[in-house]
Design an enzyme around this catalytic site. Sequence first.
Site, mmCIF file in Angstrom:
data_model
loop_
_atom_site.group_PDB
_atom_site.id
_atom_site.type_symbol
_atom_site.label_atom_id
_atom_site.label_comp_id
_atom_site.label_asym_id
_atom_site.label_seq_id
_atom_site.Cartn_x
_atom_site.Cartn_y
_atom_site.Cartn_z
ATOM 1 N N GLU A 1 8.336 -10.092 4.568
ATOM 2 C CA GLU A 1 8.907 -9.149 3.612
ATOM 3 C C GLU A 1 9.976 -8.354 4.368
ATOM 4 O O GLU A 1 9.645 -7.563 5.254
ATOM 5 C CB GLU A 1 7.852 -8.186 3.071
ATOM 6 N N GLU B 1 -1.423 -8.134 3.879
ATOM 7 C CA GLU B 1 -1.549 -6.910 4.681
ATOM 8 C C GLU B 1 -2.993 -6.398 4.722
ATOM 9 O O GLU B 1 -3.288 -5.297 4.234
ATOM 10 C CB GLU B 1 -0.620 -5.810 4.152
#
Length: 665
Positions: free
Chosen positions: A300, A143
Amino acid sequence: MFYFGVDYYPEQWPEERWSEDAHLMAEAGINVVRLAEFAWSFLEPHPGCFDFDWLDRAISTLHQHGIQVILGTPTASAPPWVMAMLPDAYKVNEHGYRLTYGNRCEFCPTHAGYRERGRMITRAMADHYADHPAVIGWQIDNELNGRCYCPNCQSAFQNWLRIRYGTLEKLNSDWGTAFWSHVYTEWSQIPVPVETGGVPNPGLDLDFRRFMSDTFACFQQEQVDILRQVCPKHFITHNFMGFGFDQINYYDLAKPLDFVSWDNYPRTGWNLVKEADYAYLALGHDTTRGFKGKPFWVMEEQSGSGGWQTVGMNPRPGEMRLWTYQAIAHGADAIVYFRWRTARYGTEQFWHGVLYQHGQPGRRYDELKTIGSELKRAGSQFPGSENRNQVAMIHSYDTRWAFQGQRNHADFNYSALFASYYKALHCRNIGVDIVSPGADLSRYRLVIAPALYILPPDAADNLRSFVQQGGMLIATARTGVKDESNAVVNLFLPGLLADVCGVEVDEYDVQPADMTVPLELSLPGRETQTSQSRLWFDVLRRTTSQTVATYQREYFSGSPAITLNRFGQGQSIYVGTLGDDTLHDTLLDWALKSVGIHAVLAAPSGVEVIERWQGNQRLLFLLNHTSETKEAPITQPCMDLLSGTIVNEIVIMPPFGVFVLQEQE
Ligand code: GLA
């Protein structure tokens, strides 16, 4: 085969437990895990001393159970020794403070020493795992995010500007530095827009956001280059953050990757809601699919309560399964759940995984197992299939960044406007592609460009030829206001699209959010009705367009607020106000009918219907996002791929129920 996985952190658990974990995973149908994206301390405990033994053992334990591996490069969180060696590698935030050790992502992305360390650990991992039979691919970092305002970033920004503009004369002219006498005579005089209590030059502000975005793309590229060279058999991806994250131009970041992944958290500790906002989740998936215009992975997927300091709502029975098939419906080719077992230590003790800290299987594990067995049966039907939509929405990071610098109206929010149009389509079960301003639009019938504020000539030409060739465009107030340097155009708004919309903005006005102005709306073929305009009011002068709505109050009462224009073979609607959900609903209802786009199925509210195509074979996903039983009528007998049963006429959907229907010949 369909990749069905979990995010796993063997380094956080005793080694004696690993085989039990692998066994439980395999029992649930898990065939892939992501490992090591936060394991730098264990992979390189001391400078240049690499230790892969523990990871080899963890991978081989998993592999013995038929599980393959994606490795994360661990640069999102450096061991203390890295940062101690490089004290000036901490980010300086927008307030001018340098961060210290103790979180993650605290590194400055331009820092040469940090990048060198990042390349070293990446190369060492790549060399070690290039031919490992269990390893199939890589996730770069984790991220990527943040902005740094340190002196190093300032000089990198100055170099970036030198390349972009060539000369200071051009930069001064494009930014309009004559204003307040900001004329730069040396590149080194150019600041970074650290908070000074003032508002920076909009040109500088937008360029700094572009520069930071490019910097993260370069940071990623260095690792991609190493992995491409050393591990040509492996795929490379990165875990993005969907529609909600807007610091990096994800169209750029996606370019060198084989496919994009993203992290989907419907219920978090800071957002306790009775029902997850499933239309917003769909927007996240559709936006992600648009970054490369192809299927993606969820790297995720929420599997337990989310939260760091407060605990979020536990996914309701069936929600994990529902979110899984919603992702697949919108184009996910693989699902990896975060995380296998909830951490006992560290910041994320309350960010729950499939198992609680005690490690014993429970309800969420059982649900995982159910999904696993369904995907064993049906999963091979999904990868590579396509979402073929006829509606696109234009999504621009330049526009988002320019609005971050200048909101235009205290209550205006580009993402909310965008989401409002998207949701009006989504609740009608109309599939939508989210695309960049330069995307090929030839396959669409309807294109919506909410507040395309920064409008470069090539994007305007793209929309112009779309309409010329027969498409319908919906554009709104605050379209075409700025050029690429974030300067206001010296044209009647909507600037470069004024001819396409057949309209010129004569004046504009704003009002507080709680004050609305009634509209009289006369859409062709419809009875006159009333609606509301709010926040922003373009007072329009028609050139070639016809009026479809007029303001009913204020000094501009009687003036056009919304117009419809024929242009070439197509039409444009210009909505001169930012409107509300009801207005967007009404307009889209009319627009969809007039271009002949219909819902896939007449489903009750709360039931999402999405098509995905495998060649000529249509898969129909029916997703009940409510806690009530719902019934959806179907027109021909179908096989439900998940249960293997045939359904006829009416599909009865239990709370949070899912059907994946394949029409029978
Ligand atoms: C993100 C990160 C994970 C984890 C989760 C939950 O998506 O990628 O490492 O932090 O959030 O907080």
